[in-house]
Enzyme design. Sequence first.
Site, mmCIF file in Angstrom:
data_model
loop_
_atom_site.group_PDB
_atom_site.id
_atom_site.type_symbol
_atom_site.label_atom_id
_atom_site.label_comp_id
_atom_site.label_asym_id
_atom_site.label_seq_id
_atom_site.Cartn_x
_atom_site.Cartn_y
_atom_site.Cartn_z
ATOM 1 C CE1 TYR A 379 -3.245 -2.894 1.038
ATOM 2 C CE2 TYR A 379 -2.152 -2.949 3.168
ATOM 3 C CZ TYR A 379 -3.047 -3.489 2.260
ATOM 4 O OH TYR A 379 -3.735 -4.619 2.603
ATOM 5 C CB CYS A 406 15.876 -11.745 -2.868
ATOM 6 S SG CYS A 406 17.073 -12.626 -1.873
#
Length: 482
Positions: A379, A406
């Site tokens: 968000y 990652c």
Amino acid sequence: MGTGAEVNLNHPSPLAPGWLSYPDNVNRLNPALWARDVDRPADELTISGLTVSDLAEQYGTPLFVVSEDDFRTRARSFKDAFDAAFADLCGGVDVYYAGKSFLCTEIAHWVAEEGLRLDTCSGGELAIAIRAGIPGEHLGLHGNNKSDAELGRALDLKLGRIVVDSLPELERVAALAAARGTIANVMLRLTPGVHASTHEFIATAHEDQKFGLSLADGESSPAAQAVAAALGHDAVNLLGVHCHIGSQIFESEGFELAARRLLAFLADVRDRHGVELPELDLGGGYGIAYIETDTPRPPAEIAMAMADVVRSTCAKFGLRVPRISIEPGRAIVGSTTFTLYRVGTTKTVRVDVEGGDTAPRRYVSVDGGMSDNPRPVLYDADYSAVLASRSSDATGVLSRVVGMHCESGDIVVRDVYLPADTDAGDLVAVPGTGAYCWALSSNYNWVPRPPVIAVRNGQARLIVRGETEDDILARDIPRTNN
Ligand SMILES: *Cc1c(COP(=O)(O)O)cnc(C)c1O
């Protein structure tokens, strides 16, 4: 790490967003962001007198730290504020804690002990509620795609309310209840065409989203059809209507408009069917402070504004005031919790700014990230952070707290001024992580989910055990060698 002179050149940083002010004291805690018993009496951050370094040593990092007193106080103050505002209208309000924001057995106990009810939206959340011994009549079940198993379980538990989301679901609930010889307590989830977030709301007639029954198109609306169908089923006890207009809402206007539209609908139902439905649920969505510029209104103010609208709208339609319920999640649990991380590596990059100059941004890598708080990725959510294991005399430097996953988007706190000497081994604490962090956590990169501890009266205890590598290996199916 820069020299004092170099650091000073860059404060406030040209890279900082407009809302972020340069701190005159990097050790100061903004009380709006933290649980009430979090403090920095000397160098270290403490909660209920316990130092973060002791907590980290005992439980490891990352670690979710919940203040039990803060949770109980916020739960009670919602209940009290709404009860007071609606006392002379409908005798008080039923407050359903939205379990999806964060739920475990211990939290469910606190909810019940403070006089709240509990909203669930899956079999798993129901299972936790049952383990905590919450009676079925104090439970609600939400969801746009509930399974027959979930609905059957809800009926067997004699749930206080099943919030029905669609016409097909209404028929399924009626059939399942009839087959069991029981009666389903049903609320209908309506979409009032109001969407709110933070300081704004938009009002439309039609909805373009998966939840609920539309109010648009008057007598032939899905909402009107569902009421007619529900009233025609002997196995359905239609309690009333429900809406949920958004999340992280600061102003009451969106709630007020939704209440007006739903009450007008209830007046319509009365005129058409001669039935005054006894309940109205106005959902959740009350905002909290994540960063210094977030200014949520106290529950009492929102409750009063909503009570005024309910009073005047019911008077206008000559409608008996229905029993009101609300479903706050974030506003109860969000600010009760901080996440404690250990810093691993740091680096400073130079970033191009206008006029051909560069400015430094410090990357502070911690031992968690998007697996324990995916909200920044999902968000673009903003958070704040402090250096927690010690105080510092260094100046603040614009920093980005990032995780160990990652993904370059693996950001915990996008922009914060941390002391320039924040370094490997330090503990960093991020406030406001009670809602939709642990609940949304994942095993991304096969990282074990962190533990959650509750602190009260100078005592800490585990309320959700952290996962271990053994937990991960236990679910992974090895090859059998025979
Ligand atoms: C998510 C949700 C809530 C709680 O929302 P908060 O923003 O946490 O208050 C309440 N009701 C329904 C139906 C929801 O989906």
